[in-house]
Write a protein that holds these residues in place. Sequence first.
Motif, short mmCIF file in Angstrom:
data_model
loop_
_atom_site.label_atom_id
_atom_site.label_comp_id
_atom_site.label_asym_id
_atom_site.label_seq_id
_atom_site.Cartn_x
_atom_site.Cartn_y
_atom_site.Cartn_z
N MET A 149 74.84 -43.38 28.23
CA MET A 149 75.14 -41.95 28.20
C MET A 149 74.36 -41.27 27.08
SD MET A 149 76.96 -39.50 29.59
CE MET A 149 78.32 -40.30 30.46
N ILE A 150 73.67 -40.20 27.40
CA ILE A 150 72.90 -39.44 26.42
C ILE A 150 73.78 -38.36 25.84
CG2 ILE A 150 70.91 -37.92 26.06
CD1 ILE A 150 69.55 -39.39 28.41
N ARG A 151 73.94 -38.37 24.51
CA ARG A 151 74.83 -37.45 23.83
C ARG A 151 74.02 -36.26 23.29
NH1 ARG A 151 76.89 -39.23 19.55
NH2 ARG A 151 79.09 -38.69 19.75
N VAL A 152 74.49 -35.05 23.60
CA VAL A 152 73.72 -33.84 23.32
C VAL A 152 74.52 -32.85 22.49
CG1 VAL A 152 72.38 -31.95 24.34
CG2 VAL A 152 72.57 -34.14 25.55
N LEU A 153 73.86 -32.21 21.53
CA LEU A 153 74.42 -31.08 20.80
C LEU A 153 73.67 -29.82 21.22
CD1 LEU A 153 75.45 -30.52 17.18
CD2 LEU A 153 73.43 -29.27 17.99
N ILE A 154 74.40 -28.71 21.39
CA ILE A 154 73.81 -27.43 21.75
C ILE A 154 74.01 -26.45 20.59
CG2 ILE A 154 73.86 -25.50 23.37
CD1 ILE A 154 75.27 -27.42 25.36
N ALA A 155 72.96 -25.75 20.20
CA ALA A 155 73.08 -24.73 19.15
C ALA A 155 72.43 -23.44 19.62
CB ALA A 155 72.44 -25.20 17.86
N PRO A 195 77.36 -17.25 22.89
CA PRO A 195 78.29 -18.13 23.61
C PRO A 195 77.94 -18.30 25.08
CG PRO A 195 79.50 -16.68 22.15
CD PRO A 195 78.08 -16.20 22.14
N MET A 196 77.47 -17.23 25.73
CA MET A 196 77.15 -17.33 27.15
C MET A 196 75.96 -18.25 27.40
SD MET A 196 77.81 -13.52 28.74
CE MET A 196 77.36 -14.11 30.38
N VAL A 197 75.00 -18.23 26.47
CA VAL A 197 73.86 -19.14 26.59
C VAL A 197 74.32 -20.57 26.43
CG1 VAL A 197 71.66 -19.86 25.59
CG2 VAL A 197 72.17 -17.42 25.85
N ARG A 198 75.17 -20.81 25.44
CA ARG A 198 75.70 -22.18 25.25
C ARG A 198 76.45 -22.63 26.49
NH1 ARG A 198 77.57 -20.21 20.21
NH2 ARG A 198 79.74 -20.57 20.82
N VAL A 216 70.19 -36.09 21.23
CA VAL A 216 69.32 -34.92 21.34
C VAL A 216 70.07 -33.68 20.86
CG1 VAL A 216 67.99 -33.44 22.91
CG2 VAL A 216 68.10 -35.91 23.32
N ALA A 217 69.37 -32.84 20.10
CA ALA A 217 69.91 -31.54 19.70
C ALA A 217 69.07 -30.47 20.39
CB ALA A 217 69.85 -31.35 18.19
N VAL A 218 69.73 -29.60 21.14
CA VAL A 218 69.06 -28.49 21.81
C VAL A 218 69.29 -27.25 20.96
CG1 VAL A 218 68.91 -27.09 23.91
CG2 VAL A 218 69.43 -29.54 24.07
N LEU A 219 68.23 -26.73 20.33
CA LEU A 219 68.36 -25.65 19.36
C LEU A 219 67.67 -24.38 19.83
CD1 LEU A 219 67.39 -27.56 16.06
CD2 LEU A 219 69.67 -27.37 17.09
N ASP A 220 68.38 -23.26 19.74
CA ASP A 220 67.72 -21.97 19.92
C ASP A 220 66.74 -21.81 18.77
OD1 ASP A 220 67.01 -19.43 20.61
OD2 ASP A 220 68.88 -18.49 20.00
N ILE A 221 65.54 -21.35 19.06
CA ILE A 221 64.52 -21.28 18.02
C ILE A 221 64.82 -20.22 16.98
CG2 ILE A 221 62.86 -19.61 18.99
CD1 ILE A 221 60.72 -21.89 18.49
N ARG A 222 65.56 -19.15 17.39
CA ARG A 222 65.94 -18.10 16.44
C ARG A 222 67.44 -17.87 16.50
NH1 ARG A 222 62.15 -12.84 16.48
NH2 ARG A 222 62.54 -12.88 18.72
N ALA A 250 72.85 -23.95 10.53
CA ALA A 250 73.61 -24.65 9.49
C ALA A 250 74.73 -25.47 10.11
CB ALA A 250 74.18 -23.65 8.48
N GLU A 251 75.45 -24.86 11.04
CA GLU A 251 76.53 -25.58 11.73
C GLU A 251 75.96 -26.72 12.56
OE1 GLU A 251 80.42 -24.64 14.59
OE2 GLU A 251 78.78 -23.17 14.44
N ALA A 252 74.78 -26.50 13.14
CA ALA A 252 74.15 -27.55 13.94
C ALA A 252 73.86 -28.79 13.10
CB ALA A 252 72.86 -27.03 14.57
N VAL A 253 73.30 -28.57 11.91
CA VAL A 253 72.98 -29.70 11.02
C VAL A 253 74.25 -30.45 10.65
CG1 VAL A 253 72.07 -30.35 8.76
CG2 VAL A 253 70.88 -28.64 10.14
N GLU A 254 75.30 -29.72 10.32
CA GLU A 254 76.57 -30.34 9.95
C GLU A 254 77.14 -31.17 11.10
OE1 GLU A 254 81.17 -28.97 8.93
OE2 GLU A 254 79.53 -27.54 8.66
N LEU A 255 77.08 -30.62 12.32
CA LEU A 255 77.64 -31.32 13.47
C LEU A 255 76.77 -32.50 13.90
CD1 LEU A 255 78.91 -28.30 15.61
CD2 LEU A 255 80.28 -29.96 14.32
N VAL A 256 75.46 -32.39 13.70
CA VAL A 256 74.60 -33.54 13.99
C VAL A 256 74.92 -34.69 13.05
CG1 VAL A 256 72.23 -34.40 13.82
CG2 VAL A 256 72.69 -32.29 15.07
#
Length: 232
Positions: free
Chosen positions: A1-7, A11-14, A50-56, A37-43
Motif C-alpha cells: 500500500m502506497i501511503r500519501v500525504l496531501i497538502a 479544502p475542495m482541492v484536497r 509520497v507527499a503531494v504538495l501545492d506549489i504555492r 509547515a503543517e505538511a512537514v510536521e505531518l510527514v
Amino acid sequence: MIRVLIADDEPMVRAGVRAVLSTDPGLTVVAEAGDGAEAVELVRRHRPDVAVLDIRMPRVGGIEALASLRGAAPETGVVMLTTFGEDDYILQALAGGAAGFLVKSGAPEELIAGVRAVAGGAAYLSPKVAARVVAHLAATGAGSAAGRRAAARERVAALTARERDVLAHVAAGLSNGQIARRLHVVEGTVKAHVSSILARLGVDNRAAAAVMAHEAGVTPPDLLGAPFRSEP
C-alpha cells in the motif's frame, strides 16, 4: 500500500485529490495539511511514501516545504501540484529535488500515475508541465529554443544506445524496476545506467533528465511494446 500525504490550502482541492486517489485500491491518504509547515510536521509523524504538495500555499509554500522535507524525510517522494503561470516555481521545485510535477487541470489518471511513479523511485512530469518548462527555459534568458534543443540533443547523442533507451523510459516516468523488466536486464544494471546518464547530461535528478529528454525531442517509448524513437 502506497501511503500519501496531501497538502493544499483549499479544502475542495484536497477533497478532489483525495477522491481521485481513493479510486486506486493501492493508494491510501494518511494525512492532509493546509500549508507547508503543517505538511512537514505531518510527514515527520506519518512518514508517507509520497507527499503531494501545492506549489504555492500561505505561510509556508510547497517550495519551502520541499526544502525541509529533503532533510527531515528524504525517503518521502514529492509531487508538486501547479497551475498555469507558476513556471518559475516549477523550476525552483525541479532544482530542489521534487520528483513529480502535475497540473491541477490535468486528467485524474495523471495524478495516480504520478504518485505511483514517484513512490517507485521514478520521476513523473505531466506532458503539459514538461512542455511549459522547456518553453520557459528558452524564454527567460536560458538560451534560445533552438540553442537549447541543439545542446540537449548533443548531450543525448553522447549517450550509448542503451543509455538512450533507459533515458526514454525515465522520461516516461518508469522506475528502475519497471525499466529493468521492459529491457530484460537486472535492476542494478538500470541503476548504473541512470547514474551514468545523470552524470553525462550534467543534471542532478531524474526529473531534470526527463526535461532534457523532452528538450532533445526524445519520444517516450510506447508502453505497449514499441521501442522509443527520437524526433528528427
